[in-house]
Scaffold this motif. Structure first.
Motif, PDB file in Angstrom:
ATOM      1  N   ARG A   4       0.688  51.896 -49.818  1.00  0.00           N
ATOM      2  CA  ARG A   4       1.120  50.697 -50.043  1.00  0.00           C
ATOM      3  C   ARG A   4       1.684  49.826 -48.863  1.00  0.00           C
ATOM      4  O   ARG A   4       1.957  50.534 -48.108  1.00  0.00           O
ATOM      5  CB  ARG A   4       2.330  50.942 -51.352  1.00  0.00           C
ATOM      6  CG  ARG A   4       3.372  52.032 -50.955  1.00  0.00           C
ATOM      7  CD  ARG A   4       4.133  51.850 -49.732  1.00  0.00           C
ATOM      8  NE  ARG A   4       5.233  52.675 -49.740  1.00  0.00           N
ATOM      9  CZ  ARG A   4       6.243  52.220 -48.819  1.00  0.00           C
ATOM     10  NH1 ARG A   4       5.982  51.343 -47.886  1.00  0.00           N
ATOM     11  NH2 ARG A   4       7.468  52.882 -48.714  1.00  0.00           N
ATOM     12  N   ALA A   6       4.893  47.259 -48.585  1.00  0.00           N
ATOM     13  CA  ALA A   6       5.893  46.750 -49.388  1.00  0.00           C
ATOM     14  C   ALA A   6       6.860  45.709 -48.591  1.00  0.00           C
ATOM     15  O   ALA A   6       7.825  46.307 -48.219  1.00  0.00           O
ATOM     16  CB  ALA A   6       6.851  48.043 -49.809  1.00  0.00           C
ATOM     17  N   ASP A  40       9.547  43.978 -52.087  1.00  0.00           N
ATOM     18  CA  ASP A  40      10.607  44.643 -51.941  1.00  0.00           C
ATOM     19  C   ASP A  40      11.735  43.547 -52.208  1.00  0.00           C
ATOM     20  O   ASP A  40      12.160  43.114 -51.409  1.00  0.00           O
ATOM     21  CB  ASP A  40      10.863  45.326 -50.830  1.00  0.00           C
ATOM     22  CG  ASP A  40      10.310  46.724 -50.955  1.00  0.00           C
ATOM     23  OD1 ASP A  40       9.705  47.197 -51.877  1.00  0.00           O
ATOM     24  OD2 ASP A  40      10.577  47.434 -49.893  1.00  0.00           O
ATOM     25  N   TYR A 218      18.379  50.044 -51.075  1.00  0.00           N
ATOM     26  CA  TYR A 218      16.768  50.325 -50.475  1.00  0.00           C
ATOM     27  C   TYR A 218      16.552  51.805 -50.555  1.00  0.00           C
ATOM     28  O   TYR A 218      15.428  52.249 -50.940  1.00  0.00           O
ATOM     29  CB  TYR A 218      16.537  49.821 -49.005  1.00  0.00           C
ATOM     30  CG  TYR A 218      15.355  50.289 -48.284  1.00  0.00           C
ATOM     31  CD1 TYR A 218      14.006  50.067 -48.818  1.00  0.00           C
ATOM     32  CD2 TYR A 218      15.592  51.189 -47.290  1.00  0.00           C
ATOM     33  CE1 TYR A 218      13.075  50.390 -48.025  1.00  0.00           C
ATOM     34  CE2 TYR A 218      14.415  51.682 -46.734  1.00  0.00           C
ATOM     35  CZ  TYR A 218      13.169  51.544 -47.047  1.00  0.00           C
ATOM     36  OH  TYR A 218      12.139  51.949 -46.525  1.00  0.00           O
ATOM     37  N   ARG A 236       3.853  52.872 -42.592  1.00  0.00           N
ATOM     38  CA  ARG A 236       4.954  51.814 -42.239  1.00  0.00           C
ATOM     39  C   ARG A 236       5.364  51.912 -40.657  1.00  0.00           C
ATOM     40  O   ARG A 236       4.907  53.311 -40.246  1.00  0.00           O
ATOM     41  CB  ARG A 236       5.981  52.075 -43.006  1.00  0.00           C
ATOM     42  CG  ARG A 236       6.746  53.383 -43.178  1.00  0.00           C
ATOM     43  CD  ARG A 236       7.986  53.411 -44.428  1.00  0.00           C
ATOM     44  NE  ARG A 236       8.702  54.718 -44.049  1.00  0.00           N
ATOM     45  CZ  ARG A 236       9.337  55.018 -45.131  1.00  0.00           C
ATOM     46  NH1 ARG A 236       9.698  54.269 -46.168  1.00  0.00           N
ATOM     47  NH2 ARG A 236       9.927  56.139 -45.161  1.00  0.00           N
TER      48      ARG A 236
HETATM   49  N1  GLU Z   1      10.594  46.452 -47.441  1.00  0.00           N
HETATM   50  C1  GLU Z   1      10.700  47.394 -46.233  1.00  0.00           C
HETATM   51  C2  GLU Z   1      10.779  46.292 -45.140  1.00  0.00           C
HETATM   52  O1  GLU Z   1      10.131  45.261 -45.298  1.00  0.00           O
HETATM   53  C3  GLU Z   1       9.562  48.380 -46.159  1.00  0.00           C
HETATM   54  C4  GLU Z   1       9.951  49.452 -46.842  1.00  0.00           C
HETATM   55  C5  GLU Z   1       9.015  50.673 -46.646  1.00  0.00           C
HETATM   56  O2  GLU Z   1       7.731  50.278 -46.290  1.00  0.00           O
HETATM   57  O3  GLU Z   1       9.385  51.502 -47.182  1.00  0.00           O
HETATM   58  O4  GLU Z   1      11.079  46.779 -44.228  1.00  0.00           O
END
Ligand code: GLU
Length: 304
Positions: A4, A6, A40, A218, A236
């Motif tokens: 994913r 996000a 998110d 978060y 990520r």
């Molecule tokens: N929404 C988070 C961000 O933009 C990333 C979250 C994730 O990949 O766990 O930093």
């Protein structure tokens, strides 16, 4: 395999986001798996529908596809509330009334050798954890979870819960909890990453899992989301490597599976600074408008 991407719809996607999304997408496709896009948008003060529209346009232009409708955190508040209830029931959360200033002041005389900063910034000094024992509701057997207040994870207490559970379930294993890292942390950490109670208590501390007026934080939401979507591989940026320890610990407390993690390099500008949302100069859309092709973007981030 389910991966994913996000993003938070709080600004334009830059090259670092493009890199992360393409890695997750390519990996899932190579394995015949699914790539998910998740919005998110927990931070309602900064999230904007315009940014969400633009980020989807950017990703589609890059050649990525994902099943729609995609999950949005703002639609899942009741799931986060249920997880908070579960943690409250385990006795590992406590209400905190400290302001940022209170925390800074309490940190003004740090003990030598004790870290002051963790993945969430200043490590909470524990003021309200101590005050909690003065509240007799803790002892009368029925103390419903307070709403509209910041709730922190009592890290030491939570480690005890896991230790106890571990004593029952472990077959002589030496480690506490662990996750598999197929990329690398900022210091080259790879392979099986062990998380010790000391890491959690001393280097991370009592993180906030729900914030007064904002609700779920978060760290809690990401754990609930990844489990709800059966994400098997989280791909990520390296900036989230330390926070992964919090996530894996929460998965353990909530009885949720732990995905495989792959933390990738951060895309930096020519001065070595990592790109940020406000770095409009490196926004994907800007390169696109200037005539770059998706292949150019792949080349720029080192993907071809
Ligand atoms: N929404 C988070 C961000 O933009 C990333 C979250 C994730 O990949 O766990 O930093």
């Amino acid at each position: 395999m389910i991966t994913r991407f996000a993003p938070s719809p709080t600004g334009p996607l830059h090259l670092g986001h493009a890199y992360s999304a393409m890695l997750g997408h390519d990996r899932a496709k190579a394995e015949g798996g699914t790539f998910l896009l998740r919005i998110d948008d927990l931070d309602s003060t900064r999230s904007r529908p315009e940014w969400e529209t633009l980020l989807k346009q950017d990703l589609a232009w890059l050649g990525l596809d994902w099943p729609e409708p995609c999950r949005k955190q703002s639609d899942c508040i009741s799931e986060y509330e249920a997880a908070l209830d579960e943690l409250w029931g385990l006795g590992v959360l406590y209400p905190c009334t400290c302001t940022r200033r209170d925390i800074v002041e309490a940190q003004s005389a740090p003990q030598e050798g004790v870290p002051t900063h963790g993945p969430d910034g200043l490590i909470y000094p524990g003021t309200c954890r101590q005050a909690m024992w003065q509240d007799e509701r803790w002892f009368d057997g029925h103390y419903p979870r307070p709403k509209d207040v910041t709730l922190r994870l009592n890290m030491a207490e939570a480690c005890d819960v896991i230790r106890w559970d571990h004593r029952i379930t472990a077959k002589g294993g030496l480690h506490f909890i662990a996750f598999e890292e197929t990329g690398a942390g900022p210091n080259g950490e790879a392979g099986e990453i062990l998380i010790t109670p000391e890491d959690l208590i001393t280097r991370i501390g009592d993180v906030a899992l729900s914030r007064k007026a904002f609700g779920a934080a978060y760290h809690l939401a990401v754990v609930v989301d990844d489990a709800a979507q059966n994400v098997s591989h989280v791909i990520r940026g390296q900036d989230l490597f330390e926070a992964t320890k919090i996530h894996v610990f929460l998965q353990r407390l909530l009885g949720l599976p732990t995905p495989v993690y792959h933390h990738h390099k951060l895309i930096r500008d020519e001065t070595g600074k990592r790109l940020a949302k406000r770095d409009d100069a490196r926004a994907n859309a800007k390169y696109r408008d200037e005539g770059a092709t998706p292949e150019d973007i792949r080349r720029m981030v080192g993907l071809t």
